[in-house]
Write an enzyme that holds these catalytic residues in place. Structure first.
Site, PDB file in Angstrom:
ATOM      1  N   TYR A   1     -11.792 -17.722  -4.270  1.00 10.02           N
ATOM      2  CA  TYR A   1     -13.236 -17.492  -4.383  1.00 10.02           C
ATOM      3  C   TYR A   1     -13.699 -16.570  -3.270  1.00 10.02           C
ATOM      4  O   TYR A   1     -12.962 -16.311  -2.300  1.00 10.02           O
ATOM      5  CB  TYR A   1     -14.008 -18.820  -4.336  1.00 10.02           C
ATOM      6  CG  TYR A   1     -13.974 -19.518  -2.983  1.00 10.02           C
ATOM      7  CD1 TYR A   1     -15.050 -19.449  -2.101  1.00 10.02           C
ATOM      8  CD2 TYR A   1     -12.859 -20.262  -2.586  1.00 10.02           C
ATOM      9  CE1 TYR A   1     -15.017 -20.095  -0.868  1.00 10.02           C
ATOM     10  CE2 TYR A   1     -12.810 -20.902  -1.357  1.00 10.02           C
ATOM     11  CZ  TYR A   1     -13.896 -20.820  -0.505  1.00 10.02           C
ATOM     12  OH  TYR A   1     -13.863 -21.454   0.706  1.00 10.02           O
TER      13      TYR A   1
ATOM     14  N   SER B   1      -9.675 -21.678   3.246  1.00  7.83           N
ATOM     15  CA  SER B   1      -8.562 -21.069   2.511  1.00  7.83           C
ATOM     16  C   SER B   1      -8.741 -19.567   2.304  1.00  7.83           C
ATOM     17  O   SER B   1      -7.750 -18.840   2.172  1.00  7.83           O
ATOM     18  CB  SER B   1      -8.391 -21.757   1.147  1.00  7.83           C
ATOM     19  OG  SER B   1      -9.538 -21.576   0.337  1.00  7.83           O
TER      20      SER B   1
ATOM     21  N   ARG C   1      -3.993 -27.415   9.508  1.00  8.65           N
ATOM     22  CA  ARG C   1      -4.358 -27.987   8.218  1.00  8.65           C
ATOM     23  C   ARG C   1      -3.326 -27.652   7.152  1.00  8.65           C
ATOM     24  O   ARG C   1      -2.899 -26.497   7.039  1.00  8.65           O
ATOM     25  CB  ARG C   1      -5.728 -27.460   7.772  1.00  8.65           C
ATOM     26  CG  ARG C   1      -6.300 -28.175   6.558  1.00  8.65           C
ATOM     27  CD  ARG C   1      -7.575 -27.522   6.074  1.00  8.65           C
ATOM     28  NE  ARG C   1      -8.348 -28.426   5.222  1.00  8.65           N
ATOM     29  CZ  ARG C   1      -9.292 -28.041   4.379  1.00  8.65           C
ATOM     30  NH1 ARG C   1      -9.599 -26.745   4.266  1.00  8.65           N
ATOM     31  NH2 ARG C   1      -9.960 -28.913   3.652  1.00  8.65           N
TER      32      ARG C   1
ATOM     33  N   TYR D   1      -5.358 -32.122   3.288  1.00  5.89           N
ATOM     34  CA  TYR D   1      -6.297 -32.211   2.173  1.00  5.89           C
ATOM     35  C   TYR D   1      -5.477 -32.355   0.907  1.00  5.89           C
ATOM     36  O   TYR D   1      -4.782 -31.418   0.486  1.00  5.89           O
ATOM     37  CB  TYR D   1      -7.185 -30.972   2.111  1.00  5.89           C
ATOM     38  CG  TYR D   1      -8.257 -31.014   1.036  1.00  5.89           C
ATOM     39  CD1 TYR D   1      -8.756 -32.218   0.554  1.00  5.89           C
ATOM     40  CD2 TYR D   1      -8.772 -29.835   0.517  1.00  5.89           C
ATOM     41  CE1 TYR D   1      -9.743 -32.251  -0.420  1.00  5.89           C
ATOM     42  CE2 TYR D   1      -9.767 -29.852  -0.465  1.00  5.89           C
ATOM     43  CZ  TYR D   1     -10.240 -31.066  -0.924  1.00  5.89           C
ATOM     44  OH  TYR D   1     -11.216 -31.091  -1.891  1.00  5.89           O
TER      45      TYR D   1
ATOM     46  N   HIS E   1     -11.855 -35.736   3.545  1.00  2.00           N
ATOM     47  CA  HIS E   1     -12.764 -36.073   2.442  1.00  2.00           C
ATOM     48  C   HIS E   1     -12.414 -37.392   1.750  1.00  2.00           C
ATOM     49  O   HIS E   1     -12.003 -37.430   0.590  1.00  2.00           O
ATOM     50  CB  HIS E   1     -12.777 -34.930   1.426  1.00  2.00           C
ATOM     51  CG  HIS E   1     -13.052 -33.574   2.035  1.00  2.00           C
ATOM     52  ND1 HIS E   1     -13.872 -33.400   3.133  1.00  2.00           N
ATOM     53  CD2 HIS E   1     -12.604 -32.329   1.698  1.00  2.00           C
ATOM     54  CE1 HIS E   1     -13.922 -32.116   3.443  1.00  2.00           C
ATOM     55  NE2 HIS E   1     -13.154 -31.447   2.599  1.00  2.00           N
TER      56      HIS E   1
ATOM     57  N   ASP F   1     -18.950 -30.984   6.182  1.00  2.00           N
ATOM     58  CA  ASP F   1     -18.307 -29.987   5.308  1.00  2.00           C
ATOM     59  C   ASP F   1     -19.189 -28.746   5.130  1.00  2.00           C
ATOM     60  O   ASP F   1     -19.053 -28.020   4.144  1.00  2.00           O
ATOM     61  CB  ASP F   1     -17.960 -30.593   3.944  1.00  2.00           C
ATOM     62  CG  ASP F   1     -16.961 -29.760   3.143  1.00  2.00           C
ATOM     63  OD1 ASP F   1     -16.094 -29.117   3.750  1.00  2.00           O
ATOM     64  OD2 ASP F   1     -17.079 -29.734   1.906  1.00  2.00           O
TER      65      ASP F   1
ATOM     66  N   ASN G   1     -13.223 -14.479 -10.608  1.00  2.00           N
ATOM     67  CA  ASN G   1     -13.885 -13.204 -10.349  1.00  2.00           C
ATOM     68  C   ASN G   1     -14.244 -13.116  -8.872  1.00  2.00           C
ATOM     69  O   ASN G   1     -15.254 -13.669  -8.427  1.00  2.00           O
ATOM     70  CB  ASN G   1     -15.143 -13.079 -11.213  1.00  2.00           C
ATOM     71  CG  ASN G   1     -15.873 -11.769 -10.977  1.00  2.00           C
ATOM     72  OD1 ASN G   1     -15.394 -10.885 -10.255  1.00  2.00           O
ATOM     73  ND2 ASN G   1     -17.045 -11.623 -11.574  1.00  2.00           N
TER      74      ASN G   1
END
Length: 305
Positions: free
Chosen positions: A41, A69, A117, A152, A176, A244, A257
């Site tokens: 993203y 990420s 992480r 995660y 989380h 977060d 996209n």
């Protein structure tokens, strides 16, 4: 400053205790620090000045910056933010476990990094052997530095790894709510019980963070309360809280996209802090989760009495 990142955030009903820490935030600055070509993203901007304004709104003094990420193994934005924030901040980096040099980790330590992480959820990695190999490699790299390994992953993956995690010689931080999904609570009951037992063992921490990733019951996400209460009852000294911020979207809704900027969620962290206060029902418990536990885990100085 981007007002859209703080305008919807309310102040909590009671100010958090001095030295309180938000243990999971991100910074995004695509103009100064380009995103990785291979990413899922494209986020908008959420710079250090926005982060400071947000934490001031909710009364939080300390932060832990987590490498997102979209930056891959390039921790430049994270390290830049740590330099700007100084002693009020610590960092959790993402590294290439196979190629990173010890000198690089030492330099990161001097800049405030206190963990790495492993993002198994975003990569869709559920292979036990692969995950265990990563955990063992991470342990060998960060153990000498006194860092934690942050994971995660889905709660079922954590449960499968519980015995292996308990045997590690480094702290392991589970993101989380340890990957629980409240709408799957019946089928994940055994897995969550394994997580609770793991936390009782002592070297695993859980972040009470991002309830919207664990629940569909907006805006209060009340159905995560039973998980939070079970963890608090088990080991309140192994829990931390996090917002977060700036609340990135869900991988399930992404189209691929990368020219389209994904909007951040309009999440009210002040309300989330009120919820935490209802779970940690005494000042002693709230102090432990917001101040004492993160100070020990991430190496902050003790708060003066």
């Amino acid at each position: 400053m981007n007002q859209d990142l703080v305008a919807h955030v309310s102040a909590p009903s009671s100010r958090p205790p001095p030295g309180s820490c938000d243990c999971h935030v991100h910074v995004f600055d695509g103009a100064r620090f380009p995103f990785a070509a291979r990413r899922s993203y494209t986020p908008g901007d959420a710079r250090v000045v926005d982060l400071v304004a947000f934490e001031q709104r909710i009364g939080i003094d300390r932060v832990v910056l987590v490498q997102p990420s979209v930056y891959g193994f390039d921790n430049a934005a994270l390290l830049d933010a740590l330099g700007r924030l100084g002693e009020r901040a610590r960092g959790v980096a993402v590294i290439d476990l196979e190629t990173v040099a010890p000198a690089v980790l030492q330099a990161m330590h001097a800049q405030g990094v206190r963990g790495i992480r492993l993002n198994l959820e975003v990569s869709g990695q559920r292979n036990h052997g692969f995950a265990l190999k990563q955990l063992k490699r991470a342990e060998g790299l960060v153990g000498p530095l006194g860092w934690a390994v942050q994971v995660y992953a889905d709660v079922d993956v954590i449960a499968e790894l519980a015995v292996d995690i308990a045997a590690l010689k480094v702290p392991v931080v589970l993101d989380h709510f340890a990957g629980i999904k409240s709408h799957k609570k019946d089928e994940q009951k055994t897995a969550f019980a394994s997580v609770v037992e793991l936390v009782k063992r002592g070297n695993a921490y859980v972040k009470l963070s991002a309830p919207y990733r664990a629940s569909h019951s907006a805006p209060d996400f009340d159905d995560v309360a039973e998980f939070a209460m079970a963890l608090i009852q088990a080991r309140p000294d192994r829990l931390v809280w996090a917002s977060d911020w700036p609340h990135t979207g869900s991988s399930a809704s992404r189209t691929g996209n990368l020219d389209q900027v994904e909007p951040f969620r309009k999440t009210d962290a002040g309300r989330a802090l009120n919820q935490l206060a209802s779970w940690a029902s005494t000042p002693v418990l709230l102090q432990r989760i917001l101040v004492d536990n993160p100070a020990r885990l991430y190496g902050f100085d003790p708060v003066a009495a």
